[in-house]
Design an enzyme around this catalytic site. Structure first.
Site, PDB file in Angstrom:
ATOM      1  N   CYS A   1     -11.202  -0.711   2.622  1.00 49.56           N
ATOM      2  CA  CYS A   1     -10.711  -0.840   4.042  1.00 49.56           C
ATOM      3  C   CYS A   1     -10.046   0.138   4.654  1.00 49.56           C
ATOM      4  CB  CYS A   1      -9.561  -1.998   4.075  1.00 49.56           C
ATOM      5  SG  CYS A   1     -10.208  -3.597   3.703  1.00 49.56           S
TER       6      CYS A   1
ATOM      7  N   ARG B   1       0.743  -1.185   0.054  1.00 53.26           N
ATOM      8  CA  ARG B   1       0.101   0.013  -0.018  1.00 53.26           C
ATOM      9  C   ARG B   1       0.722   1.349  -0.081  1.00 53.26           C
ATOM     10  NH1 ARG B   1      -2.252  -3.325  -1.506  1.00 53.26           N
ATOM     11  NH2 ARG B   1      -4.487  -4.356  -0.914  1.00 53.26           N
TER      12      ARG B   1
HETATM   13  C1  LIG Z   1     -15.444  -0.444  -2.121  1.00 50.39           C
HETATM   14  C2  LIG Z   1     -14.001  -0.458  -1.872  1.00 50.39           C
HETATM   15  C3  LIG Z   1     -12.938  -1.488  -2.450  1.00 50.39           C
HETATM   16  C4  LIG Z   1     -11.716  -1.312  -2.333  1.00 50.39           C
HETATM   17  N1  LIG Z   1     -10.909  -2.370  -2.378  1.00 50.39           N
HETATM   18  C5  LIG Z   1      -9.725  -2.327  -2.662  1.00 50.39           C
HETATM   19  C6  LIG Z   1      -8.789  -3.301  -2.669  1.00 50.39           C
HETATM   20  O1  LIG Z   1      -9.136  -4.380  -2.814  1.00 50.39           O
HETATM   21  N2  LIG Z   1      -7.458  -3.337  -2.768  1.00 50.39           N
HETATM   22  C7  LIG Z   1      -6.966  -1.758  -2.735  1.00 50.39           C
HETATM   23  O2  LIG Z   1      -5.670  -1.692  -2.793  1.00 50.39           O
HETATM   24  N3  LIG Z   1      -7.641  -0.793  -2.437  1.00 50.39           N
HETATM   25  C8  LIG Z   1      -9.206  -0.945  -2.393  1.00 50.39           C
HETATM   26  N4  LIG Z   1      -9.975   0.327  -2.460  1.00 50.39           N
HETATM   27  C9  LIG Z   1      -9.390   1.633  -2.098  1.00 50.39           C
HETATM   28  C10 LIG Z   1      -9.180   2.297  -3.419  1.00 50.39           C
HETATM   29  O3  LIG Z   1     -10.231   2.009  -4.206  1.00 50.39           O
HETATM   30  C11 LIG Z   1      -7.715   2.333  -4.093  1.00 50.39           C
HETATM   31  O4  LIG Z   1      -6.887   2.800  -3.008  1.00 50.39           O
HETATM   32  C12 LIG Z   1      -7.514   3.357  -5.458  1.00 50.39           C
HETATM   33  O5  LIG Z   1      -6.533   2.665  -6.129  1.00 50.39           O
HETATM   34  C13 LIG Z   1      -7.675   4.658  -5.269  1.00 50.39           C
HETATM   35  O6  LIG Z   1      -7.758   5.166  -6.348  1.00 50.39           O
HETATM   36  P1  LIG Z   1      -8.240   6.571  -6.505  1.00 50.39           P
HETATM   37  O7  LIG Z   1      -8.363   7.203  -7.797  1.00 50.39           O
HETATM   38  O8  LIG Z   1      -9.741   6.768  -5.884  1.00 50.39           O
HETATM   39  O9  LIG Z   1      -7.335   7.483  -5.611  1.00 50.39           O
HETATM   40  P2  LIG Z   1      -7.685   8.515  -4.559  1.00 50.39           P
HETATM   41  O10 LIG Z   1      -8.512   8.068  -3.528  1.00 50.39           O
HETATM   42  O11 LIG Z   1      -8.328  10.126  -5.475  1.00 50.39           O
HETATM   43  O12 LIG Z   1      -6.231   9.305  -4.090  1.00 50.39           O
HETATM   44  C14 LIG Z   1      -5.723   8.063  -3.268  1.00 50.39           C
HETATM   45  C15 LIG Z   1      -4.043   8.555  -3.175  1.00 50.39           C
HETATM   46  O13 LIG Z   1      -3.343   8.668  -4.207  1.00 50.39           O
HETATM   47  C16 LIG Z   1      -2.938   9.864  -4.641  1.00 50.39           C
HETATM   48  N5  LIG Z   1      -2.805  10.017  -6.136  1.00 50.39           N
HETATM   49  C17 LIG Z   1      -4.011   9.848  -6.761  1.00 50.39           C
HETATM   50  N6  LIG Z   1      -3.873  10.262  -8.100  1.00 50.39           N
HETATM   51  C18 LIG Z   1      -2.500  10.432  -8.015  1.00 50.39           C
HETATM   52  C19 LIG Z   1      -1.661  11.019  -9.155  1.00 50.39           C
HETATM   53  N7  LIG Z   1      -1.803  11.067 -10.611  1.00 50.39           N
HETATM   54  N8  LIG Z   1      -0.273  11.237  -8.870  1.00 50.39           N
HETATM   55  C20 LIG Z   1      -0.032  11.092  -7.395  1.00 50.39           C
HETATM   56  N9  LIG Z   1      -0.557  10.663  -6.706  1.00 50.39           N
HETATM   57  C21 LIG Z   1      -1.904  10.467  -7.054  1.00 50.39           C
HETATM   58  C22 LIG Z   1      -3.730  10.899  -3.957  1.00 50.39           C
HETATM   59  O14 LIG Z   1      -2.998  11.983  -3.805  1.00 50.39           O
HETATM   60  C23 LIG Z   1      -3.982  10.098  -2.789  1.00 50.39           C
HETATM   61  O15 LIG Z   1      -2.831  10.324  -1.595  1.00 50.39           O
HETATM   62  C24 LIG Z   1     -11.138   0.123  -2.320  1.00 50.39           C
HETATM   63  C25 LIG Z   1     -12.273   1.076  -2.240  1.00 50.39           C
HETATM   64  C26 LIG Z   1     -13.442   0.948  -2.100  1.00 50.39           C
HETATM   65  C27 LIG Z   1     -14.454   2.148  -2.144  1.00 50.39           C
END
Ligand SMILES: Cc1cc2nc3c(=O)[nH]c(=O)nc-3n(C[C@H](O)[C@H](O)[C@H](O)COP(=O)(O)OP(=O)(O)OC[C@H]3O[C@@H](n4cnc5c(N)ncnc54)[C@H](O)[C@@H]3O)c2cc1C
Length: 318
Positions: free
Chosen positions: A240, A191
């Site tokens: 999570c 992570r």
């Molecule tokens: C129902 C559900 C299930 C999930 N299951 C999983 C799972 O199985 N495994 C898992 O790992 N995660 C899971 N997640 C968490 C989440 O979906 C992931 O971490 C996802 O990859 C985050 O992507 P995002 O675009 O929404 O990032 P955001 O939530 O918008 O950002 C997350 C972080 O990434 C940084 N970030 C975003 N874009 C960039 C960029 N272009 N450059 C630099 N930094 C950046 C942000 O600054 C922040 O610190 C789950 C979430 C939900 C709601």
């Protein structure tokens, strides 16, 4: 998490910045005083200075240079599925990538190029159609950029292990530029992914393993089914809440469950009955409701297991 420190500046400076960003020709959209709750899957939190969307590399570097030179703090947001913004007013510009960054294409030699704003699930399906296997990412919401920043995936495998190269905008001592960076195993772990120079990821070149298309699709369906069975998918949550503690044979969710906390409420949020590591906004929860409930759960786990749970969710403005 990309949060840059800023000096406090007045209304005039703010107007100067917004006037600059609205200049014709820059592929930038700006919404001042934007609602943070609407930007995340938690649907909680206050307002920020502005939400700015940058649609091209030229726009992004001009924007970041201008904000950094103005000492204005900013935060890079993907789809907001792993972020909780605090309540009240957050003194930050929130930047989202759009347009040119939302592309997926074959790149030869079994590789795919994907922009940071592309949907992770679209990438998984695109790969499967070309017999390239990213099924371990099936069902994870959000963007490619967000997935790389947190090395999203399962407990045993994250997206970074399949990435050949990350493209990013670097900001270092007043220098800005784009770099194609070959990702090394030392750059990422469970992570997290740490790129040099406060990188804003703009895209990746990914080299998934090959497999039979039908087998990949079958695994994708199975993984999504498992997720739906074991997680409260569709609820207002960031997935999570806590990372699984390293070196522990039981997960954060199992620890919280063992403490009898499933169904425990605080304000308008609750620990899911289905998966104890999901802290859900069950109505109109404030960010502080979520924060307090997470602290209560972490405190009870600490008492029982002597383990400090660490937030997987990026807490912004706390
Ligand atoms: C129902 C559900 C299930 C999930 N299951 C999983 C799972 O199985 N495994 C898992 O790992 N995660 C899971 N997640 C968490 C989440 O979906 C992931 O971490 C996802 O990859 C985050 O992507 P995002 O675009 O929404 O990032 P955001 O939530 O918008 O950002 C997350 C972080 O990434 C940084 N970030 C975003 N874009 C960039 C960029 N272009 N450059 C630099 N930094 C950046 C942000 O600054 C922040 O610190 C789950 C979430 C939900 C709601």
């Amino acid at each position: 998490m990309k949060v840059f420190e800023m000096k406090v500046f007045g209304k005039k400076d703010f107007k100067k910045i917004t006037d600059f960003l609205r200049k014709p020709g820059l592929d930038i959209k700006i919404k001042v005083n934007a609602d943070c709750a609407g930007m995340t899957s938690y649907r909680a939190g206050g307002k920020c200075k502005a939400l700015i969307e940058a649609g091209s590399e030229t726009a992004l570097s001009a924007l970041v240079k201008y904000l950094a030179d103005s000492n204005a703090g900013y935060f890079i947001l993907g789809e907001g599925t792993n972020v909780l913004f605090n309540d009240g007013y957050i003194d930050l510009f929130v930047i989202k990538l759009t347009g040119d960054f939302d592309k997926i294409a074959l790149a030869g030699n079994g590789c795919i190029s994907a922009g940071a704003a592309a949907s992770l699930q679209k990438l998984v399906i695109f790969a499967a159609k070309h017999s390239l296997d990213l099924s371990f990412l099936a069902g994870i919401p959000g963007t490619v950029g967000g997935a790389v920043a947190g090395n999203s995936g399962t407990t045993v495998k994250g997206i970074c292990s399949s990435i050949k190269e990350a493209r990013y905008l670097y900001v270092s001592n007043g220098f800005y530029g784009y770099r194609n960076y070959p990702l090394k195993t030392a750059d990422y772990g469970y992570r997290f992914c740490i790129l040099p120079d406060m990188a804003i990821i703009t895209g990746i070149l990914i080299a998934p393993e090959t497999a039979e298309r039908e087998d990949i699709l079958k695994t994708i369906r199975k993984n999504i089914k498992n997720k739906k069975r074991s997680q409260p998918i569709g609820s207002r949550s960031p997935g999570c809440f806590f990372k699984n503690p390293s070196g522990s044979s039981i997960s954060a969710g199992e620890m919280i469950d063992d403490c009898g906390l499933k169904g425990f409420h605080f304000g308008d949020c609750v620990i899911s009955e289905k998966h104890a590591n999901f802290i859900i906004n069950s109505g109109n929860a404030s960010a502080s409701d979520v924060f307090v409930l997470s602290k209560i759960a972490a405190g009870i786990v600490k008492n029982k297991f002597n383990i400090e749970l660490e937030s997987e969710v990026k807490l912004v403005g706390f």
